[in-house]
Motif scaffolding. Sequence first.
Motif, PDB file in Angstrom:
ATOM      1  N   GLU A  69       0.808  -1.228   0.000  1.00 23.09           N
ATOM      2  CA  GLU A  69       0.000   0.000   0.000  1.00 23.09           C
ATOM      3  C   GLU A  69       0.839   1.274   0.000  1.00 23.09           C
ATOM      4  N   THR A 101       2.344   3.717  -3.958  1.00 25.50           N
ATOM      5  CA  THR A 101       1.928   4.998  -4.560  1.00 25.50           C
ATOM      6  C   THR A 101       2.599   6.200  -3.913  1.00 25.50           C
ATOM      7  N   ASP A 116       5.773   6.639  -3.652  1.00 25.16           N
ATOM      8  CA  ASP A 116       7.028   6.912  -4.381  1.00 25.16           C
ATOM      9  C   ASP A 116       8.207   7.054  -3.413  1.00 25.16           C
ATOM     10  N   SER A 138      10.657  10.925  -0.662  1.00 30.50           N
ATOM     11  CA  SER A 138       9.506  10.788  -1.557  1.00 30.50           C
ATOM     12  C   SER A 138       9.268  12.124  -2.258  1.00 30.50           C
TER      13      SER A 138
END
Length: 745
Positions: free
Chosen positions: A575, A578, A580, A591
């Motif tokens: 999870e 997304t 990054d 990130s």
Amino acid sequence: MTLPLVDWLRAQDDETLAGLLRLRPDLAVPPPADLNVLATRAGVRASVHRACDELDTVALAVLEAMVVADADHAAVELGEVASLLGPDVPAEALDGAVAVLRSRALAWGEDDELRLVPAARDVVPAFPGNLGRRAGGPAASSELGALLKDLPEDQHRVLSALVAGPPIGRSRSAADPAGPVGQLLAKGLLIRVDSETVELPQQVGIALRGERPMGTIVATPPVPRTRQWPVTQVDGTAGGAALELLRRVERLIDAWGATPPPVLRAGGLGVRDLRRAARELETDEAGAALIIEVAAAADLVAENDSPNAEWMPTTTADVWAAGGPEHRWTTLARAWLDLPRLPGLVGGRDDADRPINALSETLRRPLAPRDRRRVLEALAGLPPGTAVTGPEDLAELLAWRAPRRGGRLRDEIVRWALSEGTVLGVVALDAVSEPGRALLATTDTAPVVAALRAVLPEPVETVLLQADLTAVAPGPLVPWLARELRLMADVESAGGATVYRFTEASVRRALDAGRSAAEVAELLAERSSTPVPQALTYLIEDVGRRHGRLRGGVASSFLRSDDEVLLSEVLAHPETVTLDLRRIAPTVAVSTAPLAEVLDGLRAAGFSPAAEDAAGGVLDLGPRGARTDPRGPRARATLPDPSGERLDAVVAKMRAGDALAYARRGAGRTPSAQGSSHTLATLQQAVRDRRQVWIGFVDGHGVQSERVLAPVTVGGGIVEGRDAVDGETYRLPLHRITRIALVDG
């Protein structure tokens, strides 16, 4: 012989004139130049209508009787007015009503002779006293009584049908000379209006009514039914309502700060948004509408200036929230009392059958503060702790005191004022509370704050921690402790005692705001009257142990942890893909996503990260709530309430204007200048004879002015003298004088 109104006004003292301007403030806007202007304004139809709105039942009956006696055309004797009113109005009530009419310059004259402003005929009904017009012939003769006594029964029935009013009737047999109507017309006891309509003459109606020519008049105010409550119970209930109001306004600010509702295209708040606010505030839609309107009036919420406007808290709300409960309540209560709107209309429909929304312009009623105060002052006129049994009793009393006020919403306004006042704590158990009395009695904040402080329960500094992860506050908490508890626990129920519930999310909220687990536990142990339950201790320790093991920063954002295994687990979690995240060191990842988004994603994945600042301290990224600029207090569209000093100044100006006009008439106002030699000769003669002169001159700004002087010296191109109006000494260059004349007498 009764003097004209202007001469009667001139004969009054300054205190009487100031009282007139206080009772009829529209006469002083703008300040009249002289008493002639004041007398003219006092007879203007719109002003007379406004003044008559303040009259009670007896004063209006006296006014109507004076119209019946044609006092607007010629002076009438007070005895004639008394005979028209009949036995229902005693002499004391009549004298009091006449004094009220005189104080408002609606009537004037000596004690035995009265005149009425002509515009008063436009105020009374089309048939004053339900009587027709005066007639000549038999109706005006001394034989009228005998004529009525000898009438046949069928003709008596016709007159009886008209005598109660209105005095106009229609009959198809009016053209039949043999019928009862035709015979009454022939005798002059009826007046023909048209082929089918007749009118009962005033003299006939008065004769038939006997000792009550104006009908039955209720000369004493109705006494409302009441019940008595202990004053402490009323004030205690009001204090509880005040605290509940503050809690709901705080919830409104929080809710609209997080999710501002849109402003309707036509203005106002949508129905669905009102329902959502009602659920948030734990009240019905009418209660939510009232709280929203009061918050807007206090400038705590307003629409922003964006193209897609939204309703949101203003920066004033933050200042308001920092104050004590007494000051916060006073702000809200004062805003409601002066609110030029009717929140009770929300949910109804306007004249075009469209729904009326909260915060819309349809609610605006400039006279709402006046009507609201009338209701509360009538209730406050009862002894403390005395309540009316219902709004209808108070409405009946107010209807007697001012029959012309209120319109079709008069009784509804009474009901709304009582119910809204109960929500705010101004009214409790249908009686005015002590804070409410202070609010009505003064515009000063200090007495109102002191009155509320006296009825609120003493703030407490401790809570009762319970095994079910709740804390009970047995009264209103001191502000700082209330803020801390709202941070670390959720309010589950409010009232006399507030229940807070601790959850993992609420404890984490406190840690996110910079509190450590040890500080939370220490505060609860210090402020709890009961031992800290083991379950709550475990909850705080568990959340604290997991909180902050991951640290995020802006790189766009970074993530660090002293536990390399934990950081690896985060990077491997499905999870977090997304987000990054990429590892740049064994204990650091970065990130491209904003820090708030990274932290939310990690929490959704089951982790418990914390934000940190540049120094490594915990950074609070919790929502702050949207804010807009304050709009300032809303202007009230009401007539000014002039102070005593201002009224004295207006009266002095009118007196001065009168004196100047008198002097101008005495001077004759020469139409043109006579030259400097004439000016000098006139001034010298005035000095010798100790006379006054009227002078027209141009001041230093080139503006034409005039003054009446008693010259003392003339020389060197200057005249020095005392002003006949204000008594001041003035020096005036001779070359500025354009016209001059001696004042006669």
